[in-house]
Design a protein around this motif. Structure first.
Motif, mmCIF file in Angstrom:
data_model
loop_
_atom_site.group_PDB
_atom_site.id
_atom_site.type_symbol
_atom_site.label_atom_id
_atom_site.label_comp_id
_atom_site.label_asym_id
_atom_site.label_seq_id
_atom_site.Cartn_x
_atom_site.Cartn_y
_atom_site.Cartn_z
ATOM 1 N N MET A 1 2.924 7.405 -8.247
ATOM 2 C CA MET A 1 1.749 6.541 -8.194
ATOM 3 C C MET A 1 2.141 5.229 -7.504
ATOM 4 S SD MET A 1 -0.584 5.136 -11.332
ATOM 5 C CE MET A 1 -1.467 6.644 -11.539
ATOM 6 N N SER A 2 1.291 4.764 -6.613
ATOM 7 C CA SER A 2 1.577 3.544 -5.862
ATOM 8 C C SER A 2 1.361 2.301 -6.737
ATOM 9 C CB SER A 2 0.673 3.463 -4.640
ATOM 10 O OG SER A 2 -0.661 3.188 -5.028
ATOM 11 N N LYS A 3 1.902 1.170 -6.274
ATOM 12 C CA LYS A 3 1.727 -0.093 -6.998
ATOM 13 C C LYS A 3 0.246 -0.453 -7.104
ATOM 14 C CE LYS A 3 5.863 -2.831 -6.386
ATOM 15 N NZ LYS A 3 6.397 -4.085 -5.852
ATOM 16 N N ILE A 4 -0.470 -0.240 -6.032
ATOM 17 C CA ILE A 4 -1.897 -0.565 -6.018
ATOM 18 C C ILE A 4 -2.632 0.277 -7.062
ATOM 19 C CG2 ILE A 4 -4.011 -0.545 -4.638
ATOM 20 C CD1 ILE A 4 -2.123 -2.754 -3.749
ATOM 21 N N ASP A 5 -2.321 1.556 -7.125
ATOM 22 C CA ASP A 5 -2.964 2.430 -8.107
ATOM 23 C C ASP A 5 -2.625 2.011 -9.537
ATOM 24 O OD1 ASP A 5 -4.223 3.972 -6.172
ATOM 25 O OD2 ASP A 5 -2.570 5.422 -6.071
ATOM 26 N N ARG A 6 -1.361 1.610 -9.762
ATOM 27 C CA ARG A 6 -0.976 1.135 -11.098
ATOM 28 C C ARG A 6 -1.714 -0.147 -11.450
ATOM 29 N NH1 ARG A 6 4.410 2.885 -9.814
ATOM 30 N NH2 ARG A 6 4.935 0.759 -9.216
ATOM 31 N N GLU A 7 -1.832 -1.055 -10.478
ATOM 32 C CA GLU A 7 -2.577 -2.295 -10.710
ATOM 33 C C GLU A 7 -4.034 -2.002 -11.037
ATOM 34 O OE1 GLU A 7 -2.126 -5.947 -10.485
ATOM 35 O OE2 GLU A 7 -0.172 -5.235 -11.092
ATOM 36 N N LYS A 8 -4.612 -1.056 -10.320
ATOM 37 C CA LYS A 8 -6.005 -0.677 -10.582
ATOM 38 C C LYS A 8 -6.149 -0.119 -11.997
ATOM 39 C CE LYS A 8 -7.562 0.349 -5.893
ATOM 40 N NZ LYS A 8 -8.052 1.398 -4.974
ATOM 41 N N HIS B 1 -11.109 -3.624 -7.971
ATOM 42 C CA HIS B 1 -10.596 -2.450 -7.264
ATOM 43 C C HIS B 1 -10.734 -2.624 -5.747
ATOM 44 C CE1 HIS B 1 -10.503 0.841 -10.599
ATOM 45 N NE2 HIS B 1 -9.774 -0.225 -10.898
ATOM 46 N N LYS B 2 -11.839 -3.192 -5.324
ATOM 47 C CA LYS B 2 -12.060 -3.420 -3.892
ATOM 48 C C LYS B 2 -11.028 -4.407 -3.349
ATOM 49 C CE LYS B 2 -15.726 -4.800 -0.708
ATOM 50 N NZ LYS B 2 -17.095 -5.313 -0.618
ATOM 51 N N ARG B 3 -10.777 -5.491 -4.078
ATOM 52 C CA ARG B 3 -9.803 -6.490 -3.652
ATOM 53 C C ARG B 3 -8.406 -5.866 -3.579
ATOM 54 N NH1 ARG B 3 -12.226 -10.310 -1.016
ATOM 55 N NH2 ARG B 3 -11.174 -8.699 -0.012
ATOM 56 N N LEU B 4 -8.071 -5.041 -4.576
ATOM 57 C CA LEU B 4 -6.762 -4.389 -4.572
ATOM 58 C C LEU B 4 -6.631 -3.401 -3.415
ATOM 59 C CD1 LEU B 4 -6.276 -3.848 -8.389
ATOM 60 C CD2 LEU B 4 -4.768 -5.183 -6.900
ATOM 61 N N SER B 5 -7.698 -2.689 -3.125
ATOM 62 C CA SER B 5 -7.668 -1.714 -2.023
ATOM 63 C C SER B 5 -7.404 -2.380 -0.683
ATOM 64 C CB SER B 5 -8.987 -0.951 -1.948
ATOM 65 O OG SER B 5 -9.138 -0.129 -3.073
ATOM 66 N N PHE B 6 -7.890 -3.605 -0.519
ATOM 67 C CA PHE B 6 -7.739 -4.310 0.746
ATOM 68 C C PHE B 6 -6.669 -5.396 0.696
ATOM 69 C CE2 PHE B 6 -12.116 -2.663 0.977
ATOM 70 C CZ PHE B 6 -11.978 -1.896 2.115
ATOM 71 N N CYS B 7 -5.786 -5.341 -0.289
ATOM 72 C CA CYS B 7 -4.724 -6.345 -0.419
ATOM 73 C C CYS B 7 -3.845 -6.320 0.823
ATOM 74 C CB CYS B 7 -3.882 -6.075 -1.662
ATOM 75 S SG CYS B 7 -2.528 -7.253 -1.867
ATOM 76 N N LYS B 8 -3.645 -7.485 1.416
ATOM 77 C CA LYS B 8 -2.883 -7.534 2.664
ATOM 78 C C LYS B 8 -1.399 -7.248 2.457
ATOM 79 C CE LYS B 8 -1.204 -11.799 4.322
ATOM 80 N NZ LYS B 8 -1.365 -12.840 5.271
ATOM 81 N N PHE B 9 -0.906 -7.352 1.221
ATOM 82 C CA PHE B 9 0.502 -7.100 0.942
ATOM 83 C C PHE B 9 0.783 -5.630 0.659
ATOM 84 C CE2 PHE B 9 -0.096 -11.572 -0.201
ATOM 85 C CZ PHE B 9 0.810 -12.132 0.678
ATOM 86 N N GLY B 10 -0.239 -4.863 0.358
ATOM 87 C CA GLY B 10 -0.087 -3.433 0.124
ATOM 88 C C GLY B 10 0.927 -3.130 -0.964
ATOM 89 N N GLU B 11 1.849 -2.253 -0.687
ATOM 90 C CA GLU B 11 2.838 -1.825 -1.678
ATOM 91 C C GLU B 11 3.890 -2.893 -1.972
ATOM 92 O OE1 GLU B 11 2.711 0.988 -3.624
ATOM 93 O OE2 GLU B 11 0.740 0.963 -2.701
ATOM 94 N N GLU B 12 3.904 -3.958 -1.209
ATOM 95 C CA GLU B 12 4.849 -5.049 -1.431
ATOM 96 C C GLU B 12 4.267 -6.136 -2.330
ATOM 97 O OE1 GLU B 12 7.950 -4.709 -0.234
ATOM 98 O OE2 GLU B 12 7.213 -2.781 0.499
#
Length: 98
Positions: free
Chosen positions: A1-8, A42-53
């Motif tokens: 699972m990606s960081k973004i998915d865990r954050e979501k 969720h929308k903000r996380l999906s478009f986070c400019k840092f992505g997995e970092e």
């Protein structure tokens, strides 16, 4: 699972705890206000400019939430954060170690 998915997943859990306790929502569904906040997060996380970092949003150098939504999410996190220890301690640990 990606960081973004865990954050979501973490933010969804926090919003569910908040809605259940603060809005006395007994249903499995979120109230309209909390649903909108979750969708926005969720929308903000999906478009986070840092992505997995990315780090947690609280440690981020860029605040991408609108001011009113930022206040709402802070309120949710202040309330639900400590309660994650009871509801899902593993998720709290993961969230704290980013």
């Amino acid at each position: 699972m990606s960081k973004i998915d865990r954050e979501k997943r973490t933010i969804e859990l926090m919003i569910k705890i908040y809605c259940k306790k603060k809005h006395k929502n007994k249903d499995k569904e979120l109230c309209e206000e909390c649903s909108e906040l979750l969708e926005y997060a969720h929308k903000r996380l999906s478009f986070c400019k840092f992505g997995e970092e990315k780090t947690t949003c609280g440690k981020c150098s860029i605040h991408c939430y609108k001011k009113d939504m930022r206040e709402k999410i802070k309120k949710v996190m202040r309330f639900s954060g400590p309660r994650l220890l009871i509801y899902n301690p593993i998720e709290l640990f993961r969230h704290m170690t980013y």
